[in-house]
Design a protein around this motif. Sequence first.
Motif, PDB file in Angstrom:
ATOM      1  N   ALA A   1      12.294 -14.935  -0.576  1.00 44.24           N
ATOM      2  CA  ALA A   1      11.900 -14.597  -1.920  1.00 44.24           C
ATOM      3  C   ALA A   1      12.720 -15.223  -2.977  1.00 44.24           C
ATOM      4  O   ALA A   1      13.963 -15.545  -2.884  1.00 44.24           O
ATOM      5  N   GLY A   2      12.113 -15.626  -4.201  1.00 40.62           N
ATOM      6  CA  GLY A   2      12.544 -16.107  -5.147  1.00 40.62           C
ATOM      7  C   GLY A   2      12.311 -15.221  -6.603  1.00 40.62           C
ATOM      8  O   GLY A   2      11.444 -14.241  -6.479  1.00 40.62           O
ATOM      9  N   PRO A   3      12.748 -15.643  -7.557  1.00 42.47           N
ATOM     10  CA  PRO A   3      12.569 -14.728  -8.845  1.00 42.47           C
ATOM     11  C   PRO A   3      11.130 -14.606  -9.020  1.00 42.47           C
ATOM     12  O   PRO A   3      10.461 -13.861  -9.686  1.00 42.47           O
ATOM     13  N   GLN A   4      10.138 -15.455  -8.773  1.00 42.61           N
ATOM     14  CA  GLN A   4       8.684 -15.410  -9.101  1.00 42.61           C
ATOM     15  C   GLN A   4       8.114 -14.648  -8.519  1.00 42.61           C
ATOM     16  O   GLN A   4       6.910 -14.114  -8.518  1.00 42.61           O
ATOM     17  N   ASP A   5       8.702 -13.835  -7.321  1.00 43.20           N
ATOM     18  CA  ASP A   5       8.258 -12.976  -6.156  1.00 43.20           C
ATOM     19  C   ASP A   5       8.616 -11.449  -6.888  1.00 43.20           C
ATOM     20  O   ASP A   5       7.787 -10.620  -6.387  1.00 43.20           O
ATOM     21  N   ASP A   6       9.510 -11.241  -7.715  1.00 44.92           N
ATOM     22  CA  ASP A   6      10.158 -10.011  -8.020  1.00 44.92           C
ATOM     23  C   ASP A   6       9.211  -9.108  -8.201  1.00 44.92           C
ATOM     24  O   ASP A   6       9.147  -7.952  -7.772  1.00 44.92           O
ATOM     25  N   GLU A   7       8.233  -9.446  -9.320  1.00 45.89           N
ATOM     26  CA  GLU A   7       7.151  -8.475  -9.849  1.00 45.89           C
ATOM     27  C   GLU A   7       6.227  -7.865  -8.489  1.00 45.89           C
ATOM     28  O   GLU A   7       6.177  -6.665  -8.530  1.00 45.89           O
ATOM     29  N   ALA A   8       5.856  -8.902  -7.862  1.00 43.61           N
ATOM     30  CA  ALA A   8       4.810  -8.514  -6.664  1.00 43.61           C
ATOM     31  C   ALA A   8       5.578  -7.818  -5.787  1.00 43.61           C
ATOM     32  O   ALA A   8       4.930  -6.801  -5.035  1.00 43.61           O
ATOM     33  N   ILE A   9       6.687  -8.027  -5.461  1.00 43.66           N
ATOM     34  CA  ILE A   9       7.276  -7.399  -4.163  1.00 43.66           C
ATOM     35  C   ILE A   9       7.606  -5.927  -4.955  1.00 43.66           C
ATOM     36  O   ILE A   9       7.583  -5.038  -4.228  1.00 43.66           O
ATOM     37  N   GLY A  10       8.026  -5.585  -6.150  1.00 42.73           N
ATOM     38  CA  GLY A  10       8.392  -4.313  -6.628  1.00 42.73           C
ATOM     39  C   GLY A  10       6.777  -3.592  -6.587  1.00 42.73           C
ATOM     40  O   GLY A  10       6.892  -2.414  -6.094  1.00 42.73           O
ATOM     41  N   ALA A  11       5.897  -4.237  -6.855  1.00 39.27           N
ATOM     42  CA  ALA A  11       4.377  -3.526  -6.954  1.00 39.27           C
ATOM     43  C   ALA A  11       4.321  -3.195  -5.297  1.00 39.27           C
ATOM     44  O   ALA A  11       3.798  -1.923  -5.258  1.00 39.27           O
ATOM     45  N   LEU A  12       4.491  -3.872  -4.608  1.00 35.00           N
ATOM     46  CA  LEU A  12       4.122  -3.748  -3.165  1.00 35.00           C
ATOM     47  C   LEU A  12       5.082  -2.641  -2.631  1.00 35.00           C
ATOM     48  O   LEU A  12       4.479  -1.567  -1.850  1.00 35.00           O
ATOM     49  N   LEU A  13       6.175  -2.672  -2.895  1.00 34.34           N
ATOM     50  CA  LEU A  13       7.096  -1.467  -2.422  1.00 34.34           C
ATOM     51  C   LEU A  13       6.566   0.029  -3.017  1.00 34.34           C
ATOM     52  O   LEU A  13       6.752   0.953  -2.298  1.00 34.34           O
ATOM     53  N   ILE A  14       6.491  -0.234  -4.285  1.00 35.19           N
ATOM     54  CA  ILE A  14       5.830   1.107  -4.774  1.00 35.19           C
ATOM     55  C   ILE A  14       4.550   1.469  -4.271  1.00 35.19           C
ATOM     56  O   ILE A  14       4.359   2.529  -3.720  1.00 35.19           O
TER      57      ILE A  14
ATOM     58  N   ALA B   1       3.505   0.844  -1.067  1.00 39.86           N
ATOM     59  CA  ALA B   1       3.982   1.146   0.227  1.00 39.86           C
ATOM     60  C   ALA B   1       4.460   2.691   0.328  1.00 39.86           C
ATOM     61  O   ALA B   1       4.217   3.288   1.164  1.00 39.86           O
ATOM     62  N   PHE B   2       5.739   2.633  -0.552  1.00 37.24           N
ATOM     63  CA  PHE B   2       6.641   3.849  -0.481  1.00 37.24           C
ATOM     64  C   PHE B   2       6.091   5.140  -1.138  1.00 37.24           C
ATOM     65  O   PHE B   2       6.339   6.387  -0.961  1.00 37.24           O
ATOM     66  N   VAL B   3       5.013   4.842  -2.384  1.00 36.77           N
ATOM     67  CA  VAL B   3       4.620   6.126  -2.929  1.00 36.77           C
ATOM     68  C   VAL B   3       3.158   6.574  -2.601  1.00 36.77           C
ATOM     69  O   VAL B   3       2.912   7.603  -2.064  1.00 36.77           O
ATOM     70  N   SER B   4       2.289   5.376  -2.202  1.00 36.74           N
ATOM     71  CA  SER B   4       0.890   5.651  -2.072  1.00 36.74           C
ATOM     72  C   SER B   4       0.882   5.946  -0.639  1.00 36.74           C
ATOM     73  O   SER B   4      -0.120   7.146  -0.206  1.00 36.74           O
ATOM     74  N   ARG B   5       1.503   5.464   0.422  1.00 28.82           N
ATOM     75  CA  ARG B   5       1.371   5.693   1.889  1.00 28.82           C
ATOM     76  C   ARG B   5       2.031   7.166   1.917  1.00 28.82           C
ATOM     77  O   ARG B   5       1.542   8.093   2.855  1.00 28.82           O
ATOM     78  N   TYR B   6       3.049   7.556   1.267  1.00 30.55           N
ATOM     79  CA  TYR B   6       3.536   8.834   1.546  1.00 30.55           C
ATOM     80  C   TYR B   6       2.884   9.755   1.098  1.00 30.55           C
ATOM     81  O   TYR B   6       2.717  11.223   1.622  1.00 30.55           O
ATOM     82  N   ALA B   7       1.976   9.511  -0.139  1.00 27.46           N
ATOM     83  CA  ALA B   7       1.295  10.777  -0.590  1.00 27.46           C
ATOM     84  C   ALA B   7       0.058  11.036   0.412  1.00 27.46           C
ATOM     85  O   ALA B   7      -0.325  12.292   0.529  1.00 27.46           O
ATOM     86  N   VAL B   8      -0.268  10.082   1.187  1.00 29.16           N
ATOM     87  CA  VAL B   8      -1.334  10.428   2.166  1.00 29.16           C
ATOM     88  C   VAL B   8      -0.741  11.003   3.362  1.00 29.16           C
ATOM     89  O   VAL B   8      -1.232  11.765   3.947  1.00 29.16           O
ATOM     90  N   LYS B   9       0.336  10.430   4.200  1.00 26.18           N
ATOM     91  CA  LYS B   9       0.702  10.683   5.223  1.00 26.18           C
ATOM     92  C   LYS B   9       1.853  11.808   5.275  1.00 26.18           C
ATOM     93  O   LYS B   9       1.974  12.497   6.163  1.00 26.18           O
ATOM     94  N   MET B  10       2.614  11.924   4.174  1.00 27.25           N
ATOM     95  CA  MET B  10       3.511  12.976   3.862  1.00 27.25           C
ATOM     96  C   MET B  10       3.336  13.308   2.620  1.00 27.25           C
ATOM     97  O   MET B  10       4.307  13.180   1.494  1.00 27.25           O
TER      98      MET B  10
END
Length: 186
Positions: free
Chosen positions: A27-40, A42-51
Amino acid sequence: MHAIYPKQGAAPVLFRHGMSSVVLREAGPQDDEAIGALLIEAFVSRYAVKMPEVTVTERRKAELRDVASKRPEAKVWVAEADGVVVGTVTMWPPGAERSEAWLPNTADLRQLAVKASHRGTRLSTKLLDLAEAWAKEQKYAGVCLHVRRGAHGVRALYERRGYQRRPEGDLDLQPEVFLEAFFLPL
């Protein structure tokens, strides 16, 4: 089959997913925003469904979005399809300030996430192959990681890869979270 870790300046790892080519690269600086959004996602939306009992704090969301501060110390990789970040994984080297590895000379694997549109495609396997190959190339003794207690599917993914449960590395961060420790010898 394991992916080959692309050396600095080398061509990224490519593979096909349907009609798209997926590129695995650092990853480079150009990816930071997209990675952050993906982590949110994955970790927020998926937990809301599964846990549904899990709540992700604003502090945790800010930490997930703060990719820029990780890259100088950790290896952050992305999977990119048609110019869109669809997966990510981070590996902290031994001794890194934010590493949660509890064993000497071990890397700390964190924040594996795959976009919903690419789940079930073995993309997480490709990202893990890449990260583990890098750790092996560095001649680390193994890889440590933590899984949220109750995340049975995530735990099973790592256990299928040979990660062993290691309770001595557990992190009790209650009331927010209890993290179970796993180790993969290399």
